[in-house]
Motif scaffolding. Structure first.
Motif, short mmCIF file in Angstrom:
data_model
loop_
_atom_site.label_atom_id
_atom_site.label_comp_id
_atom_site.label_asym_id
_atom_site.label_seq_id
_atom_site.Cartn_x
_atom_site.Cartn_y
_atom_site.Cartn_z
N CYS A 1 -5.03 10.71 -11.94
CA CYS A 1 -4.82 10.32 -11.54
C CYS A 1 -5.41 8.55 -12.37
O CYS A 1 -5.48 7.71 -12.03
CB CYS A 1 -6.13 9.62 -10.25
SG CYS A 1 -4.93 10.70 -8.94
N ARG A 2 -7.32 9.35 -13.28
CA ARG A 2 -7.42 8.32 -13.84
C ARG A 2 -5.85 7.67 -14.88
O ARG A 2 -6.47 6.70 -15.48
CB ARG A 2 -9.28 8.73 -13.97
CG ARG A 2 -9.99 8.65 -13.42
CD ARG A 2 -11.76 9.18 -14.27
NE ARG A 2 -11.91 10.08 -14.73
CZ ARG A 2 -11.82 11.23 -14.38
NH1 ARG A 2 -12.28 10.99 -13.12
NH2 ARG A 2 -11.73 11.99 -14.94
N GLY B 1 -3.55 5.64 -13.96
CA GLY B 1 -4.74 4.16 -13.09
C GLY B 1 -4.93 3.91 -11.91
O GLY B 1 -4.72 2.32 -11.93
N VAL B 2 -4.60 5.19 -11.32
CA VAL B 2 -5.36 4.69 -9.92
C VAL B 2 -6.68 5.15 -9.71
O VAL B 2 -7.50 5.09 -10.82
CB VAL B 2 -4.97 6.33 -9.23
CG1 VAL B 2 -4.97 6.34 -7.37
CG2 VAL B 2 -2.88 6.70 -9.20
N LYS B 3 -7.37 3.47 -8.94
CA LYS B 3 -7.85 3.05 -8.92
C LYS B 3 -8.93 4.63 -8.36
O LYS B 3 -8.94 5.73 -7.05
CB LYS B 3 -8.50 2.03 -7.70
CG LYS B 3 -7.63 1.27 -8.07
CD LYS B 3 -7.57 -0.51 -7.49
CE LYS B 3 -6.76 -1.44 -7.44
NZ LYS B 3 -6.71 -2.23 -6.76
N GLU B 4 -9.98 5.28 -8.31
CA GLU B 4 -11.28 6.11 -7.97
C GLU B 4 -10.91 6.21 -6.14
O GLU B 4 -10.70 7.67 -5.85
CB GLU B 4 -12.33 5.76 -8.68
CG GLU B 4 -13.17 7.85 -8.85
CD GLU B 4 -14.49 7.83 -10.13
OE1 GLU B 4 -14.92 8.80 -9.47
OE2 GLU B 4 -13.73 6.99 -10.66
N PRO B 5 -11.66 4.95 -6.02
CA PRO B 5 -11.93 5.20 -3.99
C PRO B 5 -10.13 5.67 -3.63
O PRO B 5 -10.28 5.88 -2.21
CB PRO B 5 -11.63 3.67 -4.13
CG PRO B 5 -13.08 3.77 -5.18
CD PRO B 5 -12.04 3.62 -6.09
N ASN B 6 -9.30 4.96 -4.39
CA ASN B 6 -8.02 5.58 -4.07
C ASN B 6 -6.85 6.75 -3.83
O ASN B 6 -6.24 7.19 -3.45
CB ASN B 6 -6.59 4.58 -4.54
CG ASN B 6 -7.11 3.41 -3.93
OD1 ASN B 6 -7.70 3.09 -3.28
ND2 ASN B 6 -5.82 2.69 -3.92
N ARG C 1 0.75 -1.38 -0.26
CA ARG C 1 -0.09 0.18 0.15
C ARG C 1 0.93 0.91 -0.27
O ARG C 1 1.60 1.65 1.26
CB ARG C 1 -1.10 0.03 1.46
CG ARG C 1 -2.08 -0.79 1.42
CD ARG C 1 -2.94 -0.78 2.03
NE ARG C 1 -2.51 -1.16 3.63
CZ ARG C 1 -2.00 -2.33 4.13
NH1 ARG C 1 -2.29 -3.07 4.03
NH2 ARG C 1 -1.44 -2.43 5.28
N ASP D 1 -0.43 -0.84 -4.46
CA ASP D 1 -2.08 -0.81 -3.99
C ASP D 1 -1.95 0.90 -3.60
O ASP D 1 -1.31 1.78 -2.87
CB ASP D 1 -2.84 -1.83 -3.21
CG ASP D 1 -3.91 -0.56 -2.52
OD1 ASP D 1 -4.54 0.27 -3.40
OD2 ASP D 1 -4.64 -0.31 -1.46
N HIS E 1 -2.67 5.09 -4.06
CA HIS E 1 -3.63 5.64 -3.29
C HIS E 1 -2.69 7.69 -3.54
O HIS E 1 -1.51 7.43 -2.86
CB HIS E 1 -3.38 6.32 -0.93
CG HIS E 1 -4.07 4.90 -1.29
ND1 HIS E 1 -5.70 4.52 -0.75
CD2 HIS E 1 -4.26 3.43 -1.44
CE1 HIS E 1 -6.49 3.17 -0.09
NE2 HIS E 1 -5.33 2.21 -0.69
N VAL F 1 1.73 1.73 -9.79
CA VAL F 1 0.46 1.34 -10.00
C VAL F 1 0.72 -0.33 -11.63
O VAL F 1 0.67 -0.76 -11.48
CB VAL F 1 0.11 2.47 -11.25
CG1 VAL F 1 -1.15 1.76 -11.90
CG2 VAL F 1 -1.17 3.38 -10.50
#
Length: 638
Positions: free
Chosen positions: A464-465, A468-473, A357, A385, A387, A380
């Motif tokens: 971030c999109r 490739g960073v996940k949206e909730p992160n 993380r 993981d 954030h 990524v």
């Protein structure tokens, strides 16, 4: 505490006292001023102070206010003369030095209003000369300045005495140097709003003070400080005239002292206490100076470079070269999250856990991709993981025109979708009316601040999109200290620290990346970093995950770590560099021309790529592998 572990120097022509932190030096100076005031009180005399503006003396003024409130220091016997003022300038303008001095000092102490003297920026031009002569006469009638407080500009100016000023110059109207105008732009939003002239005490006026204290904080002052202290006396660096004054104290923090010979290359001054860090710095310095790869340096090179003493310690150039070369080589890794199934004994990051993380703190909504976009992409791509936590809204760094444009879009959208049209029209009208009458430097209305914050938030989310960073992160912290609507921020508060603690507890990261601008005592990056340090200090004894968390520091858009400091260097391929550039492009409000471009006129992506190329080139010059670009990190052991 003062930095005392450097050898005596023959290079410095002025007495320099170095403190670990600017705050310590400011307190020491404030207490010296307080002692002068009290001594004069005992004698029944006035204390006549020459005062400066800008960021350098703020810490001094804060301590003087504390001494007044908590230790009964009275200023009723104090007479002050300020160094300078922009011309033309109304006293109630936010950028005026009248406003600054009352906000930072006079409103909080018991000084008599009639004892305050600040150059008048409202005078008609035909009265300026007579006024300046009267200002000089007022100083003389008070018996002259007992103590003059100074900062130093990047041109070497003291007051607004720019290069070319005479040592005999008196209070007068002057033209501002283009570099000074650039530095002042942060207070005026745009360079074109900065006055081109100013009223200033002359060098001769300053030199008549019985004692002079010059303050310099932060790495940005390091180069000019060296010129002032170690260079020749010249009107090209007006501050160098201080070498001719019998009673000068130069008070700096360790970052402003970085370029001084006794700090940067102490082996040129005398005997050194060699440790691994200093050895590495010396060998890198010699390699770059001789333009030889490290492994090609000879005993003669060391002797010619005043490093014979180091050879005695190491035994031979061969052994020394190999030792330092291997240390630098081990900083290079394409696995910033650690390489799985590998021997990690000499790697920057540990192999386990294989999937980590990773929490990237970004002070502003674009520092992540500008400063470590290549590393972010690699983390990524390698399955970690990841954030990203945006610590501030960044709302003051959006042009008013962009806020109006997005307000227009919101209204058009509401009318098109037939949703909330009446409310949106009302809000749109509020925005238009406020921006129409907004004064230079005025705090934005809450609504305009919100719009600007949403612009930055949308850009950060888009970047971030893309990465490739996940949206909730993706986390938007909006730390309270920043939300003033102005360049000036509030001090770091408990709510800011708690916001950092909350996100750390939520994610419990294996590694943290943070903007490590320790060298700027005034900036938003430093406040954000202090919040992280404090949060980790509190959590360290409470939560087990902290003990196994690595904190990596990156630098901001303007500077990179010195090669000898780097502990992890992440190579970036040409393809990755292009992906990083595209991520930066998602921050459209900062594209082409940013609100606060700093001292470099280039766009952020250009500065970033130049920095990454330069780091790779330095590694190549030292004889290591040649890469397209590199991002660099230093590990902070908390």
């Amino acid at each position: 505490m003062e930095v005392l572990n450097y050898p005596e120097t023959t290079f410095e022509k002025l007495p320099v006292t170095i403190f670990e932190e600017a705050a310590e030096g400011a307190v020491r100076v404030a207490h010296e001023i307080a002692e002068l005031i009290r001594r004069k009180q005992r004698l029944g005399e006035q204390a006549v102070l020459g005062l400066a503006t800008g960021s350098s003396p703020i810490g001094v003024y804060q301590e003087l206010i504390r001494l007044h409130r908590q230790e009964s220091l009275s200023f009723r016997n104090v007479v002050t003369f300020n160094l300078d003022e922009y011309y033309p300038m109304e006293p109630d303008e936010l950028q005026s030095y009248v406003y600054f001095m009352h906000e930072q000092l006079f409103n909080h102490i018991d000084i008599l209003p009639e004892n305050i003297h600040i150059p008048d920026g409202t005078l008609p031009i035909d009265r300026v000369k007579e006024y300046c002569q009267h200002y000089e006469k007022q100083i003389d009638e008070c018996g002259g300045l007992d103590m003059q407080l100074l900062g130093i500009g990047r041109t070497g100016h003291i007051g607004f005495n720019e290069p070319g000023s005479s040592i005999n110059s008196t209070t007068r109207l002057v033209k501002l140097d283009p570099l000074t105008i650039t530095d002042a732009a942060k207070d005026f939003i745009k360079e074109e709003f900065v006055p081109l002239r100013a009223l200033t005490m002359g060098v001769g006026t300053i030199m008549k003070a019985r004692k002079i204290i010059l303050l310099a904080w932060g790495e940005g002052k390091a180069k000019i400080l060296k010129e002032m202290v170690e260079g020749r006396v010249s009107d090209e660096v007006p501050a160098s005239f201080l070498q001719l004054h019998p009673q000068v104290a130069v008070v700096v923090d360790r970052w402003a002292a970085l370029e001084l010979t006794r700090v940067k290359t102490p082996w040129l001054v005398g005997m050194c206490a060699w440790d691994d860090s200093l050895i590495r710095r010396a060998v890198i310095w010699l390699s770059l100076r001789t333009r030889k790869p490290i492994l090609k340096l000879t005993d003669e090179d060391y002797k010619d470079g005043s490093l014979s003493d180091l050879l005695v310690e190491a035994g031979s150039a061969y052994n020394l070269n190999l030792r330092v070369f291997n240390t630098i080589q081990r900083t290079i890794t394409g696995w910033p999250g650690g390489k799985p199934n590998s021997n990690d004994a000499q790697r920057p990051e540990r192999a386990l856990p294989a999937i980590k993380r990773a929490l990237i703190f970004s002070p502003h909504p674009d520092d992540d991709v500008i400063s470590m976009g290549g590393t972010l992409l690699r983390l990524v791509d390698q399955g970690h993981d990841v954030h990203v936590a945006y610590q501030t809204s960044g709302n003051i760094a959006v042009f008013d025109d962009d806020a109006r444009r997005f307000a227009d879009f919101a209204l058009d959208f509401a009318e098109k979708m037939n949703v909330g049209v009446d409310d949106t029209r009302q809000k749109h009208a509020e925005v238009v009316e406020f921006l129409k009458h907004k004064k230079l430097g005025e705090e934005d209305s809450a609504l305009v601040q919100d719009i600007k914050a949403l612009i930055r938030k949308g850009e950060a989310a888009a970047a971030c999109r893309f990465c490739g960073v996940k949206e909730p992160n993706v986390h938007f912290m909006n730390m309270p200290f920043y939300e003033t609507g102005q360049v000036k921020k509030k001090p770091l508060g408990e709510a800011d620290i708690q916001a950092v603690i909350a996100i750390l507890q939520e994610i419990q990261p294996h590694q943290i990346f943070a903007a490590g601008d320790l060298r700027d005592p005034h900036g938003t990056h430093r406040v954000c970093l202090d919040a992280i340090f404090e949060a980790l200090a509190r959590l360290k004894g409470q939560e087990a995950w902290v003990a196994d968390c690595h904190l990596w520091l990156y630098r901001g858009a303007w500077q990179e770590w010195d090669v000898e400091e780097i502990e992890m260097a992440v190579p970036i391929s040409p393809e990755e560099l292009m992906r990083k550039r595209k991520a930066i492009f998602k921050h459209q409000s900062q594209k082409d021309s940013a609100v606060f471009p700093g001292n470099d006129k280039r766009e952020f992506w250009q500065r970033s790529e130049d920095r990454n190329h330069t780091t790779a080139q330095l590694y190549d010059q030292l004889g290591l592998a040649e890469y397209e670009a590199m991002e660099a990190f230093v590990r902070y052991r908390f």
